[in-house]
Design an enzyme around this catalytic site. Sequence first.
Site, PDB file in Angstrom:
ATOM      1  N   GLN A  41       0.799  -1.220   0.000  1.00  0.00           N
ATOM      2  CA  GLN A  41       0.000   0.000   0.000  1.00  0.00           C
ATOM      3  C   GLN A  41       0.837   1.277   0.000  1.00  0.00           C
ATOM      4  O   GLN A  41       0.344   2.338  -0.382  1.00  0.00           O
ATOM      5  CB  GLN A  41      -0.958  -0.009   1.190  1.00  0.00           C
ATOM      6  CG  GLN A  41      -2.023  -1.103   1.081  1.00  0.00           C
ATOM      7  CD  GLN A  41      -2.970  -1.105   2.251  1.00  0.00           C
ATOM      8  OE1 GLN A  41      -2.736  -1.760   3.250  1.00  0.00           O
ATOM      9  NE2 GLN A  41      -4.057  -0.361   2.145  1.00  0.00           N
ATOM     10  N   HIS A  61      -1.910  -5.045 -12.851  1.00  0.00           N
ATOM     11  CA  HIS A  61      -1.391  -4.834 -14.203  1.00  0.00           C
ATOM     12  C   HIS A  61      -2.229  -5.554 -15.260  1.00  0.00           C
ATOM     13  O   HIS A  61      -2.466  -5.023 -16.350  1.00  0.00           O
ATOM     14  CB  HIS A  61       0.054  -5.315 -14.295  1.00  0.00           C
ATOM     15  CG  HIS A  61       1.007  -4.508 -13.463  1.00  0.00           C
ATOM     16  ND1 HIS A  61       2.273  -4.952 -13.132  1.00  0.00           N
ATOM     17  CD2 HIS A  61       0.882  -3.281 -12.888  1.00  0.00           C
ATOM     18  CE1 HIS A  61       2.870  -4.033 -12.394  1.00  0.00           C
ATOM     19  NE2 HIS A  61       2.052  -3.018 -12.234  1.00  0.00           N
ATOM     20  N   ASP A  74       2.362   0.596  -8.005  1.00  0.00           N
ATOM     21  CA  ASP A  74       3.711   0.639  -8.581  1.00  0.00           C
ATOM     22  C   ASP A  74       4.595   1.680  -7.900  1.00  0.00           C
ATOM     23  O   ASP A  74       5.793   1.447  -7.683  1.00  0.00           O
ATOM     24  CB  ASP A  74       3.634   0.956 -10.077  1.00  0.00           C
ATOM     25  CG  ASP A  74       3.085  -0.198 -10.896  1.00  0.00           C
ATOM     26  OD1 ASP A  74       2.709  -1.227 -10.299  1.00  0.00           O
ATOM     27  OD2 ASP A  74       3.028  -0.078 -12.140  1.00  0.00           O
ATOM     28  N   ARG A  99       3.560  -0.036  13.169  1.00  0.00           N
ATOM     29  CA  ARG A  99       3.264  -1.335  12.583  1.00  0.00           C
ATOM     30  C   ARG A  99       3.439  -1.232  11.067  1.00  0.00           C
ATOM     31  O   ARG A  99       2.775  -0.418  10.421  1.00  0.00           O
ATOM     32  CB  ARG A  99       1.826  -1.766  12.913  1.00  0.00           C
ATOM     33  CG  ARG A  99       1.496  -3.120  12.299  1.00  0.00           C
ATOM     34  CD  ARG A  99       0.029  -3.453  12.340  1.00  0.00           C
ATOM     35  NE  ARG A  99      -0.199  -4.654  11.545  1.00  0.00           N
ATOM     36  CZ  ARG A  99      -1.332  -4.960  10.939  1.00  0.00           C
ATOM     37  NH1 ARG A  99      -2.379  -4.163  11.020  1.00  0.00           N
ATOM     38  NH2 ARG A  99      -1.436  -6.066  10.230  1.00  0.00           N
ATOM     39  N   HIS A 144       0.964  -9.156   4.672  1.00  0.00           N
ATOM     40  CA  HIS A 144      -0.205  -8.302   4.527  1.00  0.00           C
ATOM     41  C   HIS A 144      -0.671  -8.394   3.073  1.00  0.00           C
ATOM     42  O   HIS A 144      -0.676  -7.407   2.339  1.00  0.00           O
ATOM     43  CB  HIS A 144       0.120  -6.863   4.921  1.00  0.00           C
ATOM     44  CG  HIS A 144      -1.077  -6.038   5.277  1.00  0.00           C
ATOM     45  ND1 HIS A 144      -1.207  -5.353   6.471  1.00  0.00           N
ATOM     46  CD2 HIS A 144      -2.228  -5.782   4.596  1.00  0.00           C
ATOM     47  CE1 HIS A 144      -2.360  -4.705   6.497  1.00  0.00           C
ATOM     48  NE2 HIS A 144      -3.006  -4.953   5.365  1.00  0.00           N
ATOM     49  N   ASN A 188      -2.106 -10.944   8.382  1.00  0.00           N
ATOM     50  CA  ASN A 188      -3.133  -9.933   8.586  1.00  0.00           C
ATOM     51  C   ASN A 188      -4.455 -10.363   7.958  1.00  0.00           C
ATOM     52  O   ASN A 188      -4.532 -10.626   6.763  1.00  0.00           O
ATOM     53  CB  ASN A 188      -2.687  -8.613   7.946  1.00  0.00           C
ATOM     54  CG  ASN A 188      -3.698  -7.506   8.135  1.00  0.00           C
ATOM     55  OD1 ASN A 188      -3.809  -6.938   9.220  1.00  0.00           O
ATOM     56  ND2 ASN A 188      -4.465  -7.189   7.090  1.00  0.00           N
ATOM     57  N   GLU A 189      -5.479 -10.426   8.771  1.00  0.00           N
ATOM     58  CA  GLU A 189      -6.869 -10.642   8.348  1.00  0.00           C
ATOM     59  C   GLU A 189      -7.090 -11.844   7.434  1.00  0.00           C
ATOM     60  O   GLU A 189      -7.360 -11.698   6.237  1.00  0.00           O
ATOM     61  CB  GLU A 189      -7.411  -9.379   7.660  1.00  0.00           C
ATOM     62  CG  GLU A 189      -7.519  -8.173   8.567  1.00  0.00           C
ATOM     63  CD  GLU A 189      -8.237  -7.015   7.890  1.00  0.00           C
ATOM     64  OE1 GLU A 189      -8.763  -7.180   6.765  1.00  0.00           O
ATOM     65  OE2 GLU A 189      -8.267  -5.922   8.478  1.00  0.00           O
ATOM     66  N   ASN A 329      -8.180  -5.833  14.190  1.00  0.00           N
ATOM     67  CA  ASN A 329      -8.561  -4.742  13.301  1.00  0.00           C
ATOM     68  C   ASN A 329     -10.067  -4.552  13.425  1.00  0.00           C
ATOM     69  O   ASN A 329     -10.834  -5.482  13.153  1.00  0.00           O
ATOM     70  CB  ASN A 329      -8.206  -5.053  11.845  1.00  0.00           C
ATOM     71  CG  ASN A 329      -6.716  -5.097  11.605  1.00  0.00           C
ATOM     72  OD1 ASN A 329      -5.916  -4.743  12.473  1.00  0.00           O
ATOM     73  ND2 ASN A 329      -6.318  -5.524  10.415  1.00  0.00           N
ATOM     74  N   TYR A 331     -13.304  -1.667  12.656  1.00  0.00           N
ATOM     75  CA  TYR A 331     -13.730  -0.411  12.062  1.00  0.00           C
ATOM     76  C   TYR A 331     -15.192  -0.086  12.340  1.00  0.00           C
ATOM     77  O   TYR A 331     -15.552   1.063  12.505  1.00  0.00           O
ATOM     78  CB  TYR A 331     -13.506  -0.439  10.544  1.00  0.00           C
ATOM     79  CG  TYR A 331     -12.055  -0.413  10.151  1.00  0.00           C
ATOM     80  CD1 TYR A 331     -11.393   0.790   9.923  1.00  0.00           C
ATOM     81  CD2 TYR A 331     -11.322  -1.595  10.013  1.00  0.00           C
ATOM     82  CE1 TYR A 331     -10.057   0.826   9.561  1.00  0.00           C
ATOM     83  CE2 TYR A 331      -9.980  -1.573   9.651  1.00  0.00           C
ATOM     84  CZ  TYR A 331      -9.349  -0.360   9.430  1.00  0.00           C
ATOM     85  OH  TYR A 331      -8.020  -0.333   9.089  1.00  0.00           O
ATOM     86  N   GLU A 396      -5.482  -2.005  13.928  1.00  0.00           N
ATOM     87  CA  GLU A 396      -6.033  -1.059  12.955  1.00  0.00           C
ATOM     88  C   GLU A 396      -7.349  -0.512  13.473  1.00  0.00           C
ATOM     89  O   GLU A 396      -8.189  -1.264  13.968  1.00  0.00           O
ATOM     90  CB  GLU A 396      -6.289  -1.709  11.585  1.00  0.00           C
ATOM     91  CG  GLU A 396      -5.055  -2.059  10.784  1.00  0.00           C
ATOM     92  CD  GLU A 396      -5.396  -2.644   9.418  1.00  0.00           C
ATOM     93  OE1 GLU A 396      -6.494  -2.341   8.897  1.00  0.00           O
ATOM     94  OE2 GLU A 396      -4.586  -3.413   8.883  1.00  0.00           O
TER      95      GLU A 396
END
Length: 493
Positions: A41, A61, A74, A99, A144, A188-189, A329, A331, A396
Amino acid sequence: MCYIYNKVGYVICLIILSVSGQEDWTFPNDFIIGAATASYQIEGAWNVSDKGENLWDRYTHVQPEQIRNRDNGDIACDSYHKYKDDVLLLKKLGVDSYRFSVSWSRILPTGYANIISKDGIKFYHNLLDELDKYNITPILTMYHWDHPQIFQDIGGWTNEVMVDLFGEYAKILFKEFGNRVEMFITINEPSSICESGYYTGEYAPGLKIGKYAEYLCGHNVLKAHARAYHIYDSEFRLQQQGKIGIVLDCYHFYPKNKHDHVSPEVAFQYQCGRYGHPIFSKTGDYPEVIKQRIAENSKFEGLKKSRLPSFSKEWIRYIKGTADFMGLNHYSSKLVSPAPRPNNTIYINDDGIVYSYDPKWPSTPKDTLKIVPTGFRDVLRKIKKEFRNPIIFVTENGLPDMGTLDDTLRIKYLHLYMKAMLVAVKKYKVNVKAYTVWSLLDNFEWEFGYSQKYGLFQVDFNNPNRTRMPKKSASWFSQVLRERKVLPINSDY
């Protein structure tokens, strides 16, 4: 207490019982507060040096239309070249921890452990050097979502060979960084990896190949996590004295009908317990209600056995207890109700649950993220009860904006969610030891590309220098860190 957010014309309210009769929004003395990012990310540099291709490189891509505005990672935030700038931002905030995640294909260009990239290793050592300079604790996530494409070509997480491959990769990370990193996160997740990658196809590798693939993915992810844990436990723990855990994403589920006590339980077990129960429960294995529902649905469809793979007794023992902490995590929350079952037959989506949102819950720029701070408190209480009060690191928590420096809504969200967490800690004795904001920077937000921005710092993706600018929330968060308590909301930030 209520706050009016006039810009969109709604009221954000939170009713929290005071602690010992008084509002106490101070963080415990040993509490860790930080910010988070992830390799694909933010790093960019997708083909720099000898880095190998990962599945997100390939996906964005080859199928650019799957990402909003045909964006890709990219260049992203170009943190591969600007990591010193990022650490300076962390220093200015005053965080305790950072993290970040390691790119598997940057460390192992072919994916396999026989070829290790010197440049890849050096990059992460350089990052750790900068963090060490400012006494910022690193929390290293091994995976991740960005495994080497060569492994996706043989099925990715639906292939059990990933268990051994991940173990070999983890061992290299322990050898290279274990003397500098005290907290490792394996994966992660798992639910996002498996559901969105192999069932709904929203995430790379973008496959829609059925629930069996999702469950097989989860089965192998749990095995891979356990493999990494046991490698650390048997070969590195005595010398390095660190901790290792896994990150689960867990919503809280409220019943649409207040008399419905079944749907919230099933929803929690299906989304969170499916991955948490094998590791954190006393008995291990998948939750019984989930095994029963998936088996029943499979039978109604004429399958000879359940779509959900079974763990052997050996694997149940091997996976159980493989975490020093639970990364969470969180939200938002959802409403749940039982799905109609014509002729008492098949469940919708194997769990038999219909998900919705209370229209009173304030909305955000992300349709599925409603502001429900009490859900944070309540999911922490549920985890305490369900998983024997584990040490919890909130890894998160955050809110997107659509591109603004005046992110008052984010401040209000963080303010309310931190308070809800402190109620769980102080009133209900939930064992939360850390809180981490997502994210330090605006970044590549998966299928949303750069259209949704979670950062405390804005990144100008139209500028070749990827200029960073602090948002109002960065100022507020830095004061929270200085005073070690949740501060009121005012116009001074």
